[in-house]
Design an enzyme around this catalytic site. Sequence first.
Site, PDB file in Angstrom:
ATOM      1  N   SER A 124      64.141  43.811  17.542  1.00  0.00           N
ATOM      2  CA  SER A 124      64.102  42.504  16.897  1.00  0.00           C
ATOM      3  C   SER A 124      65.430  42.218  16.222  1.00  0.00           C
ATOM      4  O   SER A 124      66.116  43.141  15.758  1.00  0.00           O
ATOM      5  CB  SER A 124      62.997  42.540  15.836  1.00  0.00           C
ATOM      6  OG  SER A 124      63.124  41.452  14.959  1.00  0.00           O
ATOM      7  N   TYR A 149      57.849  46.566   8.332  1.00  0.00           N
ATOM      8  CA  TYR A 149      57.836  46.265   9.776  1.00  0.00           C
ATOM      9  C   TYR A 149      59.258  46.370  10.338  1.00  0.00           C
ATOM     10  O   TYR A 149      59.511  47.032  11.347  1.00  0.00           O
ATOM     11  CB  TYR A 149      57.269  44.855  10.025  1.00  0.00           C
ATOM     12  CG  TYR A 149      57.669  44.304  11.376  1.00  0.00           C
ATOM     13  CD1 TYR A 149      57.106  44.800  12.546  1.00  0.00           C
ATOM     14  CD2 TYR A 149      58.657  43.311  11.490  1.00  0.00           C
ATOM     15  CE1 TYR A 149      57.495  44.316  13.793  1.00  0.00           C
ATOM     16  CE2 TYR A 149      59.045  42.828  12.731  1.00  0.00           C
ATOM     17  CZ  TYR A 149      58.469  43.345  13.875  1.00  0.00           C
ATOM     18  OH  TYR A 149      58.869  42.882  15.103  1.00  0.00           O
ATOM     19  N   LYS A 153      61.374  48.991  13.173  1.00  0.00           N
ATOM     20  CA  LYS A 153      62.209  48.633  14.337  1.00  0.00           C
ATOM     21  C   LYS A 153      63.529  49.394  14.273  1.00  0.00           C
ATOM     22  O   LYS A 153      64.007  49.921  15.288  1.00  0.00           O
ATOM     23  CB  LYS A 153      62.477  47.127  14.375  1.00  0.00           C
ATOM     24  CG  LYS A 153      61.264  46.294  14.739  1.00  0.00           C
ATOM     25  CD  LYS A 153      60.845  46.526  16.190  1.00  0.00           C
ATOM     26  CE  LYS A 153      59.519  45.882  16.511  1.00  0.00           C
ATOM     27  NZ  LYS A 153      58.825  46.451  17.659  1.00  0.00           N
TER      28      LYS A 153
HETATM   29  P1  NAD Z   1      51.308  41.292  19.878  1.00  0.00           P
HETATM   30  O1  NAD Z   1      50.648  41.762  18.640  1.00  0.00           O
HETATM   31  O2  NAD Z   1      50.778  40.066  20.531  1.00  0.00           O
HETATM   32  O3  NAD Z   1      51.316  42.463  20.972  1.00  0.00           O
HETATM   33  C1  NAD Z   1      51.401  43.825  20.620  1.00  0.00           C
HETATM   34  C2  NAD Z   1      50.235  44.550  21.290  1.00  0.00           C
HETATM   35  O4  NAD Z   1      50.294  45.933  20.934  1.00  0.00           O
HETATM   36  C3  NAD Z   1      48.874  44.019  20.839  1.00  0.00           C
HETATM   37  O5  NAD Z   1      48.134  43.614  21.959  1.00  0.00           O
HETATM   38  C4  NAD Z   1      48.231  45.211  20.133  1.00  0.00           C
HETATM   39  O6  NAD Z   1      46.833  45.254  20.308  1.00  0.00           O
HETATM   40  C5  NAD Z   1      48.956  46.386  20.772  1.00  0.00           C
HETATM   41  N1  NAD Z   1      48.972  47.599  19.954  1.00  0.00           N
HETATM   42  C6  NAD Z   1      49.308  47.722  18.650  1.00  0.00           C
HETATM   43  N2  NAD Z   1      49.182  49.006  18.267  1.00  0.00           N
HETATM   44  C7  NAD Z   1      48.756  49.712  19.352  1.00  0.00           C
HETATM   45  C8  NAD Z   1      48.421  51.074  19.576  1.00  0.00           C
HETATM   46  N3  NAD Z   1      48.474  51.979  18.597  1.00  0.00           N
HETATM   47  N4  NAD Z   1      48.043  51.449  20.810  1.00  0.00           N
HETATM   48  C9  NAD Z   1      47.955  50.542  21.821  1.00  0.00           C
HETATM   49  N5  NAD Z   1      48.233  49.225  21.658  1.00  0.00           N
HETATM   50  C10 NAD Z   1      48.627  48.822  20.430  1.00  0.00           C
HETATM   51  O7  NAD Z   1      52.862  41.133  19.562  1.00  0.00           O
HETATM   52  P2  NAD Z   1      54.016  40.481  20.434  1.00  0.00           P
HETATM   53  O8  NAD Z   1      54.470  39.256  19.740  1.00  0.00           O
HETATM   54  O9  NAD Z   1      53.622  40.441  21.846  1.00  0.00           O
HETATM   55  O10 NAD Z   1      55.150  41.563  20.211  1.00  0.00           O
HETATM   56  C11 NAD Z   1      55.386  42.605  21.135  1.00  0.00           C
HETATM   57  C12 NAD Z   1      56.469  43.493  20.587  1.00  0.00           C
HETATM   58  O11 NAD Z   1      57.636  42.703  20.356  1.00  0.00           O
HETATM   59  C13 NAD Z   1      56.128  44.141  19.255  1.00  0.00           C
HETATM   60  O12 NAD Z   1      56.650  45.466  19.246  1.00  0.00           O
HETATM   61  C14 NAD Z   1      56.850  43.271  18.259  1.00  0.00           C
HETATM   62  O13 NAD Z   1      57.166  43.971  17.090  1.00  0.00           O
HETATM   63  C15 NAD Z   1      58.092  42.882  19.024  1.00  0.00           C
HETATM   64  N6  NAD Z   1      58.719  41.653  18.520  1.00  0.00           N
HETATM   65  C16 NAD Z   1      57.975  40.513  18.425  1.00  0.00           C
HETATM   66  C17 NAD Z   1      58.551  39.357  17.906  1.00  0.00           C
HETATM   67  C18 NAD Z   1      57.743  38.087  17.760  1.00  0.00           C
HETATM   68  O14 NAD Z   1      58.160  37.195  17.015  1.00  0.00           O
HETATM   69  N7  NAD Z   1      56.606  37.936  18.453  1.00  0.00           N
HETATM   70  C19 NAD Z   1      59.897  39.354  17.504  1.00  0.00           C
HETATM   71  C20 NAD Z   1      60.636  40.523  17.641  1.00  0.00           C
HETATM   72  C21 NAD Z   1      60.032  41.667  18.159  1.00  0.00           C
HETATM   73  N1  UFG Z   2      58.691  28.814   8.157  1.00  0.00           N
HETATM   74  C1  UFG Z   2      58.179  27.775   7.400  1.00  0.00           C
HETATM   75  N2  UFG Z   2      56.827  27.682   7.276  1.00  0.00           N
HETATM   76  C2  UFG Z   2      55.959  28.564   7.878  1.00  0.00           C
HETATM   77  C3  UFG Z   2      56.498  29.615   8.658  1.00  0.00           C
HETATM   78  C4  UFG Z   2      57.871  29.723   8.766  1.00  0.00           C
HETATM   79  O1  UFG Z   2      58.921  26.967   6.847  1.00  0.00           O
HETATM   80  O2  UFG Z   2      54.729  28.425   7.718  1.00  0.00           O
HETATM   81  C5  UFG Z   2      60.160  28.912   8.334  1.00  0.00           C
HETATM   82  C6  UFG Z   2      60.758  30.195   7.811  1.00  0.00           C
HETATM   83  O3  UFG Z   2      61.096  30.072   6.467  1.00  0.00           O
HETATM   84  C7  UFG Z   2      61.971  30.358   8.734  1.00  0.00           C
HETATM   85  C8  UFG Z   2      61.515  29.734  10.048  1.00  0.00           C
HETATM   86  O4  UFG Z   2      60.418  28.895   9.722  1.00  0.00           O
HETATM   87  O5  UFG Z   2      63.041  29.590   8.251  1.00  0.00           O
HETATM   88  C9  UFG Z   2      61.038  30.766  11.073  1.00  0.00           C
HETATM   89  O6  UFG Z   2      60.068  31.613  10.471  1.00  0.00           O
HETATM   90  P1  UFG Z   2      59.158  32.606  11.331  1.00  0.00           P
HETATM   91  O7  UFG Z   2      58.217  33.279  10.391  1.00  0.00           O
HETATM   92  O8  UFG Z   2      58.578  31.882  12.492  1.00  0.00           O
HETATM   93  O9  UFG Z   2      60.207  33.622  11.932  1.00  0.00           O
HETATM   94  P2  UFG Z   2      61.231  34.610  11.188  1.00  0.00           P
HETATM   95  O10 UFG Z   2      62.596  34.222  11.657  1.00  0.00           O
HETATM   96  O11 UFG Z   2      61.004  34.664   9.750  1.00  0.00           O
HETATM   97  O12 UFG Z   2      60.778  36.020  11.763  1.00  0.00           O
HETATM   98  C10 UFG Z   2      60.623  36.243  13.153  1.00  0.00           C
HETATM   99  C11 UFG Z   2      59.535  37.282  13.414  1.00  0.00           C
HETATM  100  C12 UFG Z   2      59.957  38.632  12.934  1.00  0.00           C
HETATM  101  C13 UFG Z   2      61.299  38.975  13.493  1.00  0.00           C
HETATM  102  C14 UFG Z   2      62.290  37.906  13.150  1.00  0.00           C
HETATM  103  C15 UFG Z   2      63.657  38.175  13.687  1.00  0.00           C
HETATM  104  O13 UFG Z   2      58.349  36.928  12.763  1.00  0.00           O
HETATM  105  O14 UFG Z   2      59.033  39.583  13.377  1.00  0.00           O
HETATM  106  O15 UFG Z   2      61.841  36.651  13.673  1.00  0.00           O
HETATM  107  O16 UFG Z   2      63.667  38.079  15.047  1.00  0.00           O
HETATM  108  F1  UFG Z   2      61.684  40.152  12.993  1.00  0.00           F
END
Ligand code: NAD
Ligand code: UFG
Length: 337
Positions: A124, A149, A153
């Site tokens: 991330s 969290y 990472k």
């Molecule tokens: P998500 O929660 O939709 O998917 C993650 C999946 O992992 C879920 O289906 C959950 O049930 C499964 N899981 C969790 N713990 C487990 C375990 N112990 N064994 C087996 N399965 C397990 O999340 P996502 O948005 O698809 O994110 C996928 C990956 O990308 C994550 O590692 C997340 O941290 C990373 N990531 C997501 C974002 C974002 O904004 N969505 C940003 C940066 C990184």
């Molecule tokens: N925001 C609002 N209102 C809300 C939610 C978010 O104003 O209800 C704003 C936040 O302040 C920020 C922007 O919208 O300025 C984006 O916020 P998000 O929560 O959607 O995303 P972040 O950038 O804070 O975080 C995301 C993921 C993290 C990841 C990070 C960096 O949630 O897991 O991007 O990639 F680590």
Amino acid sequence: MKVLVSGGTGYIGSHTIVELLNNGHEVIAFDNFYNSKPEVLNRIKTITGKDIKFYKADMLKKDELEVIFNENEIDAVIHFAGLKAVGESCRKPILYYTNNICGTLNLISVMDKHNVRNIVFSSSATVYGETDTVPVDETMPVGHATNPYGETKIMQEFILSDLYKANNNWTVTLLRYFNPVGAHESGLIGEDPQNVPNNLTPYISQVAIGRLPHLNVFGNDYPTPDGTGVRDYIHVVDLAIGHIKALDASCGKKGVFIYNLGTGKGYSVLEMVHAFEKATGIKINYKITDRRAGDIAILYADTEKAKREIGFVAQRGIDEMCRDLWNWQKKNPHGFE
Ligand code: NAD
Ligand code: UFG
């Protein structure tokens, strides 16, 4: 290739499985359904017309991983499984460190035992910490996250990088995602937050569908053009395609490869609200509230390295992101249930 997808029924995992199948890969996947639903598997089949081999398995249980590796000849692993809610991680650090760190250690030790040494990891942009330099590129130092969290990472990046230092037969690809949004254009799969969404775009779409009364905009006094936070939103299908590019590029190479996956463009909270209104014709009520703790003003990616080395350039803009998000939300007002 035969690719094992951990967290395969999650938001990004499910979209990536669709692209893997579209590109002729064979998919084996597992998930423990902590944050996803089995219905996702039916939807993937409807979209692609193809089958995958799926295991309900928990990466904290090494014996369950052993079964998967004993029963399949796996070439590479794309590792999505993990817990990802920033706020929850502050309240439940033990849960987050245990699941994300111990789970990853189990996975890589079983991989190593079975001579599977190619892993693509979901990292991330949070690993860059509280930087005020944009765009961020991959040479910038990994900072300190503002929450457990994010720390998991950073730790996982170090653990995976050490694998290659110890054994030059490993191929480790660390993909640093910016802000994944939107849904598959079929509207059959998308993000399905189990509680009140933490992230901006699912919150907006739940306001639009009437599940939430208004959006709270977290601060309008940041040093940005309209005072609201700026982020690099990337369509989840582009993000999924980025994994295919990274996986293809990893074949035959050994080492640690790090790529930002973003669009290289930043949009403010209010720009996203207006783009969503334009795409849907629905007015989004919002209130300006205090800043959210831990948020930074502006973050977007330098995308040159991903373009140069793996040929990845995001194709979809914010109009498509909002259109596809709304298509998914409309067709599934209560998610997969
Ligand atoms: P998500 O929660 O939709 O998917 C993650 C999946 O992992 C879920 O289906 C959950 O049930 C499964 N899981 C969790 N713990 C487990 C375990 N112990 N064994 C087996 N399965 C397990 O999340 P996502 O948005 O698809 O994110 C996928 C990956 O990308 C994550 O590692 C997340 O941290 C990373 N990531 C997501 C974002 C974002 O904004 N969505 C940003 C940066 C990184
Ligand atoms: N925001 C609002 N209102 C809300 C939610 C978010 O104003 O209800 C704003 C936040 O302040 C920020 C922007 O919208 O300025 C984006 O916020 P998000 O929560 O959607 O995303 P972040 O950038 O804070 O975080 C995301 C993921 C993290 C990841 C990070 C960096 O949630 O897991 O991007 O990639 F680590």
